[in-house]
Design a protein around this motif. Structure first.
Motif, mmCIF file in Angstrom:
data_model
loop_
_atom_site.group_PDB
_atom_site.id
_atom_site.type_symbol
_atom_site.label_atom_id
_atom_site.label_comp_id
_atom_site.label_asym_id
_atom_site.label_seq_id
_atom_site.Cartn_x
_atom_site.Cartn_y
_atom_site.Cartn_z
ATOM 1 N N GLN A 1 28.205 -17.789 39.421
ATOM 2 C CA GLN A 1 26.695 -17.446 38.721
ATOM 3 C C GLN A 1 26.996 -16.703 37.884
ATOM 4 O OE1 GLN A 1 26.927 -16.588 42.423
ATOM 5 N NE2 GLN A 1 24.864 -16.514 43.034
ATOM 6 N N LEU A 2 28.010 -16.337 37.361
ATOM 7 C CA LEU A 2 28.139 -15.728 35.749
ATOM 8 C C LEU A 2 30.120 -16.158 35.492
ATOM 9 C CD1 LEU A 2 27.266 -12.368 34.239
ATOM 10 C CD2 LEU A 2 28.832 -11.820 35.629
ATOM 11 N N LEU A 3 29.100 -16.078 33.782
ATOM 12 C CA LEU A 3 30.763 -16.588 32.911
ATOM 13 C C LEU A 3 30.918 -15.572 32.217
ATOM 14 C CD1 LEU A 3 32.935 -19.043 32.570
ATOM 15 C CD2 LEU A 3 31.039 -19.200 30.652
ATOM 16 N N ILE A 4 32.449 -15.008 32.171
ATOM 17 C CA ILE A 4 32.921 -13.865 31.643
ATOM 18 C C ILE A 4 33.383 -14.721 30.331
ATOM 19 C CG2 ILE A 4 33.640 -11.607 31.097
ATOM 20 C CD1 ILE A 4 32.499 -11.164 33.898
ATOM 21 N N ALA A 5 33.377 -14.682 29.137
ATOM 22 C CA ALA A 5 33.829 -15.234 28.519
ATOM 23 C C ALA A 5 34.280 -14.278 26.932
ATOM 24 C CB ALA A 5 33.169 -16.606 27.790
ATOM 25 N N ASP A 6 35.745 -14.130 26.692
ATOM 26 C CA ASP A 6 36.197 -12.566 25.435
ATOM 27 C C ASP A 6 36.632 -13.857 24.664
ATOM 28 O OD1 ASP A 6 37.056 -10.569 25.422
ATOM 29 O OD2 ASP A 6 38.113 -9.608 26.156
ATOM 30 N N GLU A 7 35.798 -13.832 24.129
ATOM 31 C CA GLU A 7 36.034 -13.988 22.793
ATOM 32 C C GLU A 7 36.286 -15.549 22.727
ATOM 33 O OE1 GLU A 7 37.108 -12.206 19.189
ATOM 34 O OE2 GLU A 7 36.883 -10.036 20.341
ATOM 35 N N PRO A 8 35.655 -16.626 23.535
ATOM 36 C CA PRO A 8 36.347 -17.613 23.541
ATOM 37 C C PRO A 8 36.419 -18.782 22.992
ATOM 38 C CG PRO A 8 33.978 -17.578 24.355
ATOM 39 C CD PRO A 8 34.284 -15.957 23.802
ATOM 40 N N THR A 9 36.194 -18.476 21.370
ATOM 41 C CA THR A 9 35.691 -19.173 20.188
ATOM 42 C C THR A 9 37.070 -18.921 19.240
ATOM 43 O OG1 THR A 9 34.216 -18.891 19.375
ATOM 44 C CG2 THR A 9 34.280 -20.537 20.600
ATOM 45 N N THR A 10 37.035 -17.958 19.105
ATOM 46 C CA THR A 10 37.792 -16.624 18.411
ATOM 47 C C THR A 10 39.440 -17.339 17.823
ATOM 48 O OG1 THR A 10 37.610 -14.471 19.086
ATOM 49 C CG2 THR A 10 39.057 -14.205 17.607
ATOM 50 N N ALA A 11 40.447 -18.318 18.584
ATOM 51 C CA ALA A 11 41.061 -18.977 18.298
ATOM 52 C C ALA A 11 41.366 -19.853 17.746
ATOM 53 C CB ALA A 11 42.206 -18.420 19.450
ATOM 54 N N LEU A 12 39.940 -20.549 16.829
ATOM 55 C CA LEU A 12 40.119 -21.771 17.588
ATOM 56 C C LEU A 12 39.185 -22.472 15.870
ATOM 57 C CD1 LEU A 12 38.144 -22.802 20.413
ATOM 58 C CD2 LEU A 12 40.691 -23.512 19.878
ATOM 59 N N ASP A 13 39.273 -22.899 15.039
ATOM 60 C CA ASP A 13 38.841 -23.583 14.203
ATOM 61 C C ASP A 13 37.427 -23.516 14.013
ATOM 62 O OD1 ASP A 13 37.850 -26.018 13.296
ATOM 63 O OD2 ASP A 13 40.331 -26.944 13.554
ATOM 64 N N VAL A 14 36.274 -23.262 12.697
ATOM 65 C CA VAL A 14 34.898 -22.947 12.924
ATOM 66 C C VAL A 14 34.425 -24.393 13.466
ATOM 67 C CG1 VAL A 14 33.082 -23.014 11.442
ATOM 68 C CG2 VAL A 14 34.867 -21.383 10.649
ATOM 69 N N THR A 15 34.980 -25.819 13.350
ATOM 70 C CA THR A 15 34.039 -27.028 13.553
ATOM 71 C C THR A 15 34.481 -26.577 15.381
ATOM 72 O OG1 THR A 15 34.739 -27.393 11.578
ATOM 73 C CG2 THR A 15 33.938 -29.374 13.163
ATOM 74 N N VAL A 16 35.496 -26.555 15.471
ATOM 75 C CA VAL A 16 36.102 -26.806 17.251
ATOM 76 C C VAL A 16 35.313 -25.468 17.377
ATOM 77 C CG1 VAL A 16 37.778 -26.581 19.127
ATOM 78 C CG2 VAL A 16 38.387 -27.625 16.767
ATOM 79 N N GLN A 17 35.058 -24.687 16.839
ATOM 80 C CA GLN A 17 33.873 -22.930 17.238
ATOM 81 C C GLN A 17 32.745 -23.724 17.696
ATOM 82 O OE1 GLN A 17 34.516 -20.103 14.201
ATOM 83 N NE2 GLN A 17 33.349 -18.292 16.227
ATOM 84 N N MET A 18 32.001 -24.929 16.902
ATOM 85 C CA MET A 18 30.785 -24.658 17.247
ATOM 86 C C MET A 18 30.452 -25.874 18.333
ATOM 87 S SD MET A 18 28.524 -24.257 13.765
ATOM 88 C CE MET A 18 30.185 -25.329 12.230
ATOM 89 N N GLN A 19 31.146 -26.559 18.590
ATOM 90 C CA GLN A 19 31.558 -27.894 19.411
ATOM 91 C C GLN A 19 32.038 -26.681 20.548
ATOM 92 O OE1 GLN A 19 34.969 -30.270 18.221
ATOM 93 N NE2 GLN A 19 33.654 -31.038 17.284
ATOM 94 N N ILE A 20 32.584 -25.790 21.131
ATOM 95 C CA ILE A 20 32.767 -25.008 22.300
ATOM 96 C C ILE A 20 31.259 -24.477 22.383
ATOM 97 C CG2 ILE A 20 34.190 -23.596 22.848
ATOM 98 C CD1 ILE A 20 35.721 -25.543 22.962
ATOM 99 N N LEU A 21 31.191 -23.678 21.260
ATOM 100 C CA LEU A 21 29.816 -22.517 22.312
ATOM 101 C C LEU A 21 28.646 -23.930 22.735
ATOM 102 C CD1 LEU A 21 29.825 -20.599 19.052
ATOM 103 C CD2 LEU A 21 30.313 -20.019 21.030
ATOM 104 N N ALA A 22 28.704 -25.309 22.148
ATOM 105 C CA ALA A 22 27.148 -25.731 22.053
ATOM 106 C C ALA A 22 28.001 -26.591 23.151
ATOM 107 C CB ALA A 22 27.513 -27.368 21.361
ATOM 108 N N LEU A 23 28.694 -26.661 24.103
ATOM 109 C CA LEU A 23 29.376 -26.898 25.273
ATOM 110 C C LEU A 23 29.382 -25.791 25.952
ATOM 111 C CD1 LEU A 23 30.851 -29.037 27.578
ATOM 112 C CD2 LEU A 23 32.980 -27.613 26.781
ATOM 113 N N LEU A 24 29.220 -24.900 25.862
ATOM 114 C CA LEU A 24 29.181 -23.424 26.804
ATOM 115 C C LEU A 24 27.240 -23.657 26.971
ATOM 116 C CD1 LEU A 24 31.475 -20.960 25.728
ATOM 117 C CD2 LEU A 24 31.252 -21.737 27.829
ATOM 118 N N GLN A 25 26.884 -23.812 26.106
ATOM 119 C CA GLN A 25 24.949 -23.794 26.019
ATOM 120 C C GLN A 25 24.561 -24.805 27.039
ATOM 121 O OE1 GLN A 25 23.296 -21.740 25.512
ATOM 122 N NE2 GLN A 25 22.725 -21.181 22.538
#
Ligand SMILES: Nc1ncnc2c1ncn2[C@@H]1O[C@H](COP(=O)(O)OP(=O)(O)O)[C@@H](O)[C@H]1O
Ligand code: SF4
Ligand SMILES: [Mg+2]
Length: 328
Positions: A175-199
C-alpha cells in the motif's frame, strides 16, 4: 480525513560516534494518506534517509530512536519485533534504495529474485509467483521477460536494474512505497523514464509513495506534498502547488533557486552558500542560522518550532512573515 496510512510523530534519532553523537533527526512529524505522494527534500545530510529508514526498522547499529512513534495503519512500527517488521516491509511497505547494484543479489537470476520477494512473504504459490514475475517484468517495461528472467543483474543496464528493484518492491502489492533517491544514480533521460514509470504504476495501483530526493525539481514534478528538511528537522511542509506558488522558508527559497527542474535542465544553478554540518549537540538554535541571510540574534539562541503559516502550509522560521515580504 481518514486515519493516515503512515503517521510519523515527533521522531528523534541519534547516532553514537567514537568522540560524540550525531542528532540526525530532531522531532520530525508528518502524515501520508492513501493515494498520496509525499516528497522529502533537502541537501545531503539533512536527515531524510534516517527519518524513513529508522521508521521501518532499518537503522544502523550505532543509531537509536530516542523518542517518537511511526504508525502504519495505526500500528506503531517502532514497537514491533524485528521479525514482525520484516513481514510488513516488503509485503505492505515496498522499499526502493538508491543503488540497485548493491541491493540486488549479483549471483541470483533476476526472475528468482522477484519470485523470492513473493515467496518470502507467502504471498502466493510458486506457480503464481512465476506468472506474476512475467507480468511484473512486462509491466516495468522489460522486453521478452521469459528469457530475461534467467539473466543475472550485471546483464542489465543501470536503468533496467532500477526497474527490477521496482518490480521487487511492488511484487506483493504494497500500500505504501518508500523510495530513497530512486533515480539519483541514473542519468537524466533514464531518471525521467523511471519517474514516469513510478507515476504510472502508482496511479494504476492506487498506492501511496514517500520519495526522498535532493532534487527539488523531481519532488515538485512527482509529489502531492513536500517536506523540506534541514539539520534533522522539517523546515517547511506544504502542498506542492502552494510550494511552487510561494515557498516561505529561507532554506526552501534557496533550494528553489538552485533547482534545475526535470525538463528544464541546463539552467544556471544558484547554490546556497555554505554546507550542512552534522549536529552534535542537542539543538537550541535554528540549524540553518549559520547560512541564513535573514538570521537574527534570536535565531542563534532559539530553535524555531514548526507552526502553521497558512492552511496546509507549515513553517519553522522565526521571521517567515518578513522573509515572504522581502523574497517573493
Ligand atoms: N550510521 C551513522 N553514524 C553516524 N552518523 C550518521 C549515520 N548515518 C547517518 N548519520 C548522520 O545523520 C545525518 C543524517 O543523515 P541522512 O539521513 O543519511 O541524510 P540524507 O539522507 O538527508 O542525506 C547526517 O549528518 C549523517 O552524517
Ligand atoms: S529562523 Fe532565522 S536563521 Fe532560521 S531560517 Fe528563519 S530567519 Fe533564517
Ligand atoms: Mg539519504
Amino acid at each position: 480525513m481518514n486515519t493516515p496510512l503512515l503517521e510519523i510523530d515527533n521522531l528523534h534519532v541519534k547516532f553514537a560516534r567514537s568522540e560524540d553523537e550525531v542528532h540526525a533527526v530532531n522531532g520530525v512529524s508528518f502524515t501520508v494518506h492513501a493515494n498520496e505522494t509525499l516528497g522529502i527534500v533537502g541537501e545531503s545530510g539533512s536527515g531524510k534517509s534516517v527519518t524513513l529508514m529508522s521508521s521501518i526498522g532499518l537503522l544502523r547499529e550505532n543509531g537509536k530512536i530516542t523518542s517518537g512513534t511511526a504508525k502504519f495503519q495505526g500500528q506503531d512500527l517502532l514497537k514491533l519485533r524485528p521479525k514482525q517488521l520484516e513481514d510488513i516491509r516488503g509485503r505492505d511497505i515496498g522499499v526502493i534504495f538508491q543503488d540497485p547494484m548493491t541491493s540486488l543479489n549479483p549471483i541470483m537470476r533476476i526472475g528468482d529474485q522477484i519470485m523470492e520477494a513473493m515467496l518470502a512473504h507467502q504471498y502466493c504459490t510458486r506457480k503464481e509467483a512465476y506468472e506474476r514475475t512475467l507480468q511484473l517484468m512486462h509491466e516495468i517495461g522489460i522486453p521478452d521477460p521469459k528469457t530475461r528472467m534467467k539473466n543475472y543483474p550485471h546483464e542489465f543496464s543501470g536503468g533496467m536494474r532500477q526497474r527490477i528493484m521496482i518490480a521487487i518492491a511492488l511484487a506483493c502489492e504494497p500500500q505504501l512505497l518508500i523510495a530513497d533517491e530512486p533515480t539519483t544514480a541514473l542519468d537524466v533521460t533514464v531518471q525521467m523514464q523511471i519517474l514516469a514509470l513510478l507515476q504510472e504504476l502508482r496511479h494504476r495501483r492506487g498506492m501511496s509513495v514517500v520519495m526522498v530526493t535532493h532534487d527539488f525539481g523531481v519532488a515538485t514534478n512527482f509529489c502531492d506534498k513536500i517536506i523540506v528538511m534541514y539539520g534533522g528537522q522539517i523546515m517547511e511542509a506544504a502542498r506542492t502547488d502552494d510550494f511552487i506558488r510561494q515557498s516561505v522558508h529561507p532554506y526552501s527559497i534557496g533550494l528553489k533557486r538552485s533547482i534545475i527542474e526535470v525538463g528544464h535542465r541546463g539552467k544556471a544553478i544558484v547554490p546556497i552558500p555554505g554546507a550542512a554540518k552534522a549536529i552534535t549537540e542537542s539543538p537550541c538554535s535554528c540549524p540553518f542560522a549559520p547560512r541564513c541571510t535573514f538570521a537574527s540574534e534570536r535565531c542563534h539562541r532559539e530553535m524555531p518550532m514548526l507552526r502553521d503559516f497558512e492552511k496546509d502550509h507549515q513553517i519553522a522560521c522565526h521571521h517567515a512573515e518578513e522573509v515572504v515580504a522581502l523574497a517573493n
